[in-house]
Design a protein around this motif. Structure first.
Motif, PDB file in Angstrom:
ATOM      1  N   ASP A   1       0.802  -1.227   0.000  1.00 47.11           N
ATOM      2  CA  ASP A   1       0.000   0.000   0.000  1.00 47.11           C
ATOM      3  C   ASP A   1       0.832   1.274   0.000  1.00 47.11           C
ATOM      4  OD1 ASP A   1      -2.339  -1.489   0.027  1.00 47.11           O
ATOM      5  OD2 ASP A   1      -2.413  -1.564   2.214  1.00 47.11           O
ATOM      6  N   ASN A   2       2.146   1.154  -0.080  1.00 47.09           N
ATOM      7  CA  ASN A   2       3.011   2.328  -0.039  1.00 47.09           C
ATOM      8  C   ASN A   2       3.021   3.015  -1.409  1.00 47.09           C
ATOM      9  OD1 ASN A   2       5.422   3.971  -0.320  1.00 47.09           O
ATOM     10  ND2 ASN A   2       6.064   3.124   1.641  1.00 47.09           N
ATOM     11  N   PRO A   3       2.420   4.205  -1.515  1.00 49.65           N
ATOM     12  CA  PRO A   3       2.344   4.860  -2.824  1.00 49.65           C
ATOM     13  C   PRO A   3       3.703   5.278  -3.382  1.00 49.65           C
ATOM     14  CG  PRO A   3       1.489   6.297  -1.098  1.00 49.65           C
ATOM     15  CD  PRO A   3       1.774   4.976  -0.462  1.00 49.65           C
ATOM     16  N   ASP A   4       4.668   5.586  -2.520  1.00 55.63           N
ATOM     17  CA  ASP A   4       5.992   5.975  -3.014  1.00 55.63           C
ATOM     18  C   ASP A   4       6.684   4.795  -3.692  1.00 55.63           C
ATOM     19  OD1 ASP A   4       5.669   8.568  -2.056  1.00 55.63           O
ATOM     20  OD2 ASP A   4       6.583   8.091  -0.126  1.00 55.63           O
ATOM     21  N   ILE A   5       6.544   3.624  -3.115  1.00 48.42           N
ATOM     22  CA  ILE A   5       7.153   2.426  -3.715  1.00 48.42           C
ATOM     23  C   ILE A   5       6.450   2.081  -5.022  1.00 48.42           C
ATOM     24  CG2 ILE A   5       7.526  -0.050  -3.398  1.00 48.42           C
ATOM     25  CD1 ILE A   5       7.931   0.588  -0.372  1.00 48.42           C
ATOM     26  N   ARG A   6       5.133   2.172  -5.028  1.00 48.03           N
ATOM     27  CA  ARG A   6       4.374   1.920  -6.260  1.00 48.03           C
ATOM     28  C   ARG A   6       4.840   2.855  -7.370  1.00 48.03           C
ATOM     29  NH1 ARG A   6      -1.766   2.204  -3.877  1.00 48.03           N
ATOM     30  NH2 ARG A   6      -1.774   0.263  -2.713  1.00 48.03           N
ATOM     31  N   ASN A   7       4.906   4.143  -7.052  1.00 47.35           N
ATOM     32  CA  ASN A   7       5.325   5.150  -8.025  1.00 47.35           C
ATOM     33  C   ASN A   7       6.740   4.883  -8.525  1.00 47.35           C
ATOM     34  OD1 ASN A   7       4.092   7.352  -9.290  1.00 47.35           O
ATOM     35  ND2 ASN A   7       3.757   8.401  -7.362  1.00 47.35           N
ATOM     36  N   ALA A   8       7.635   4.597  -7.596  1.00 49.44           N
ATOM     37  CA  ALA A   8       9.030   4.359  -7.975  1.00 49.44           C
ATOM     38  C   ALA A   8       9.148   3.173  -8.921  1.00 49.44           C
ATOM     39  CB  ALA A   8       9.887   4.143  -6.724  1.00 49.44           C
TER      40      ALA A   8
ATOM     41  N   LEU B   1       6.755   1.862 -10.875  1.00 48.09           N
ATOM     42  CA  LEU B   1       6.143   2.212 -12.162  1.00 48.09           C
ATOM     43  C   LEU B   1       7.098   3.038 -13.020  1.00 48.09           C
ATOM     44  CD1 LEU B   1       2.464   3.081 -11.177  1.00 48.09           C
ATOM     45  CD2 LEU B   1       3.158   1.428 -12.925  1.00 48.09           C
ATOM     46  N   TRP B   2       7.672   4.097 -12.428  1.00 46.42           N
ATOM     47  CA  TRP B   2       8.559   4.958 -13.214  1.00 46.42           C
ATOM     48  C   TRP B   2       9.839   4.240 -13.632  1.00 46.42           C
ATOM     49  CZ3 TRP B   2       6.798   8.676 -15.865  1.00 46.42           C
ATOM     50  CH2 TRP B   2       5.704   9.426 -15.428  1.00 46.42           C
ATOM     51  N   LEU B   3      10.337   3.341 -12.802  1.00 48.37           N
ATOM     52  CA  LEU B   3      11.523   2.561 -13.181  1.00 48.37           C
ATOM     53  C   LEU B   3      11.223   1.740 -14.430  1.00 48.37           C
ATOM     54  CD1 LEU B   3      14.439   1.503 -12.186  1.00 48.37           C
ATOM     55  CD2 LEU B   3      13.123  -0.479 -11.461  1.00 48.37           C
ATOM     56  N   LEU B   4      10.062   1.088 -14.443  1.00 47.75           N
ATOM     57  CA  LEU B   4       9.700   0.267 -15.599  1.00 47.75           C
ATOM     58  C   LEU B   4       9.395   1.119 -16.824  1.00 47.75           C
ATOM     59  CD1 LEU B   4       7.461  -2.401 -13.816  1.00 47.75           C
ATOM     60  CD2 LEU B   4       9.861  -2.611 -14.502  1.00 47.75           C
ATOM     61  N   ILE B   5       8.751   2.258 -16.613  1.00 49.82           N
ATOM     62  CA  ILE B   5       8.460   3.161 -17.733  1.00 49.82           C
ATOM     63  C   ILE B   5       9.764   3.686 -18.333  1.00 49.82           C
ATOM     64  CG2 ILE B   5       7.510   5.432 -18.342  1.00 49.82           C
ATOM     65  CD1 ILE B   5       5.361   4.846 -16.088  1.00 49.82           C
ATOM     66  N   ASP B   6      10.637   4.211 -17.492  1.00 55.63           N
ATOM     67  CA  ASP B   6      11.897   4.779 -17.972  1.00 55.63           C
ATOM     68  C   ASP B   6      12.786   3.736 -18.634  1.00 55.63           C
ATOM     69  OD1 ASP B   6      11.110   7.251 -17.038  1.00 55.63           O
ATOM     70  OD2 ASP B   6      12.287   7.138 -15.196  1.00 55.63           O
ATOM     71  N   GLY B   7      12.691   2.505 -18.158  1.00 63.15           N
ATOM     72  CA  GLY B   7      13.501   1.430 -18.727  1.00 63.15           C
ATOM     73  C   GLY B   7      12.868   0.774 -19.939  1.00 63.15           C
ATOM     74  N   ASN B   8      11.680   1.268 -20.331  1.00 61.84           N
ATOM     75  CA  ASN B   8      10.961   0.715 -21.478  1.00 61.84           C
ATOM     76  C   ASN B   8      10.774  -0.802 -21.340  1.00 61.84           C
ATOM     77  OD1 ASN B   8       9.547   1.052 -23.847  1.00 61.84           O
ATOM     78  ND2 ASN B   8      11.338   0.734 -25.141  1.00 61.84           N
ATOM     79  N   GLU B   9      10.387  -1.213 -20.141  1.00 63.22           N
ATOM     80  CA  GLU B   9      10.205  -2.632 -19.845  1.00 63.22           C
ATOM     81  C   GLU B   9       8.727  -2.997 -19.968  1.00 63.22           C
ATOM     82  OE1 GLU B   9      12.470  -4.089 -16.452  1.00 63.22           O
ATOM     83  OE2 GLU B   9      13.533  -2.170 -16.431  1.00 63.22           O
ATOM     84  N   GLY B  10       8.284  -3.120 -21.219  1.00 61.14           N
ATOM     85  CA  GLY B  10       6.875  -3.321 -21.515  1.00 61.14           C
ATOM     86  C   GLY B  10       6.272  -4.560 -20.889  1.00 61.14           C
ATOM     87  N   ASP B  11       6.962  -5.687 -20.982  1.00 63.45           N
ATOM     88  CA  ASP B  11       6.404  -6.927 -20.429  1.00 63.45           C
ATOM     89  C   ASP B  11       6.212  -6.826 -18.922  1.00 63.45           C
ATOM     90  OD1 ASP B  11       6.317  -8.069 -22.948  1.00 63.45           O
ATOM     91  OD2 ASP B  11       8.246  -9.106 -22.717  1.00 63.45           O
ATOM     92  N   ALA B  12       7.203  -6.319 -18.240  1.00 65.41           N
ATOM     93  CA  ALA B  12       7.110  -6.178 -16.787  1.00 65.41           C
ATOM     94  C   ALA B  12       6.038  -5.157 -16.416  1.00 65.41           C
ATOM     95  CB  ALA B  12       8.459  -5.760 -16.204  1.00 65.41           C
ATOM     96  N   LEU B  13       5.915  -4.112 -17.205  1.00 66.62           N
ATOM     97  CA  LEU B  13       4.907  -3.084 -16.954  1.00 66.62           C
ATOM     98  C   LEU B  13       3.500  -3.660 -17.127  1.00 66.62           C
ATOM     99  CD1 LEU B  13       4.782  -0.128 -16.167  1.00 66.62           C
ATOM    100  CD2 LEU B  13       5.024   0.467 -18.567  1.00 66.62           C
ATOM    101  N   ARG B  14       3.302  -4.436 -18.199  1.00 67.83           N
ATOM    102  CA  ARG B  14       1.999  -5.079 -18.417  1.00 67.83           C
ATOM    103  C   ARG B  14       1.641  -6.013 -17.267  1.00 67.83           C
ATOM    104  NH1 ARG B  14       3.044  -4.034 -23.702  1.00 67.83           N
ATOM    105  NH2 ARG B  14       4.591  -5.606 -24.143  1.00 67.83           N
ATOM    106  N   LYS B  15       2.619  -6.776 -16.818  1.00 67.26           N
ATOM    107  CA  LYS B  15       2.380  -7.707 -15.710  1.00 67.26           C
ATOM    108  C   LYS B  15       2.037  -6.948 -14.426  1.00 67.26           C
ATOM    109  CE  LYS B  15       4.578 -11.392 -13.097  1.00 67.26           C
ATOM    110  NZ  LYS B  15       5.794 -12.158 -12.855  1.00 67.26           N
ATOM    111  N   LEU B  16       2.762  -5.879 -14.149  1.00 70.03           N
ATOM    112  CA  LEU B  16       2.504  -5.073 -12.950  1.00 70.03           C
ATOM    113  C   LEU B  16       1.102  -4.468 -13.002  1.00 70.03           C
ATOM    114  CD1 LEU B  16       3.933  -4.015 -10.342  1.00 70.03           C
ATOM    115  CD2 LEU B  16       4.470  -1.968 -11.654  1.00 70.03           C
ATOM    116  N   LEU B  17       0.722  -3.934 -14.160  1.00 68.41           N
ATOM    117  CA  LEU B  17      -0.612  -3.349 -14.304  1.00 68.41           C
ATOM    118  C   LEU B  17      -1.702  -4.410 -14.173  1.00 68.41           C
ATOM    119  CD1 LEU B  17       0.042  -0.818 -17.209  1.00 68.41           C
ATOM    120  CD2 LEU B  17      -0.415  -0.275 -14.811  1.00 68.41           C
ATOM    121  N   ALA B  18      -1.473  -5.570 -14.759  1.00 69.37           N
ATOM    122  CA  ALA B  18      -2.469  -6.640 -14.665  1.00 69.37           C
ATOM    123  C   ALA B  18      -2.676  -7.076 -13.215  1.00 69.37           C
ATOM    124  CB  ALA B  18      -2.040  -7.835 -15.519  1.00 69.37           C
TER     125      ALA B  18
END
Length: 185
Positions: free
Chosen positions: A95-102, A104-121
């Protein structure tokens, strides 16, 4: 704590000394946080290097430590290690929003689409209820080349609350123009 507002580096040094003298993990995390705010990565690295194996194992059970260690490793170019730390921190403090944000942005900045899709799912149904995550969630969908979802769910509904935020509005306009040029005459 008295030094914190105006002198974060000095606060970090005092907290480091308290850690060394009393072994209080809270002081260790406090020192790391102040080194991070001051962008004193070498000092942060030296402090991290002071942990023995059992101390390191104990610290890895603290989400705040993991988030700061991830920040340190990211600054050093160790993206995968930073990601591992943030994923562990998220498991410990979902439930920590700072960790969630960090993360998300790590995956976005790293262009890690598969990991981002899995995290969102896995997490989006809960995270979309947190307004502080909407910019990162919208950016995640932009990174996944799904601007319609970003606009419909995360940007357009917040347009009124950002009417005085020039940079936010410019970003919104860029997203619309770059993805909907076919609507223009």
């Amino acid at each position: 704590q008295l030094l914190q507002p105006g002198f974060p580096l000095e606060a970090a040094q005092v907290a480091s000394a308290a850690w060394r003298r009393f072994g209080d993990p809270a002081q260790f995390v406090y020192a790391l946080g102040h080194f991070a705010v001051s962008e004193r990565w070498p000092e942060m690295g030296r402090l991290l290097g002071e942990l023995d194996a059992s101390q390191r194992d104990a610290m890895r059970q603290k989400p705040e430590f993991l988030q700061l260690a991830a920040q340190y490793h990211l600054q050093g170019g160790a993206r995968e290690r930073a990601r591992q730390y943030l994923e562990t921190a998220l498991r410990l403090a979902p439930d920590n929003p700072d960790i969630r944000n960090a993360l998300l942005w790590l995956l976005i900045d790293g262009n890690e689409g598969d990991a981002l899709r899995k995290l969102l799912a896995t997490h989006e149904s809960d995270w979309q209820k947190v307004p502080g995550l909407h910019d990162a969630l919208g950016a995640a969908y932009l990174a996944l080349s799904l601007p319609e979802v970003a606009l419909r769910h995360y940007y357009t509904p917040r347009l009124a609350e950002h009417r005085d935020d020039f940079l936010w509005l410019m970003n919104y306009a860029v997203v619309i123009l770059s993805n909907y040029r076919h609507w223009l005459p």
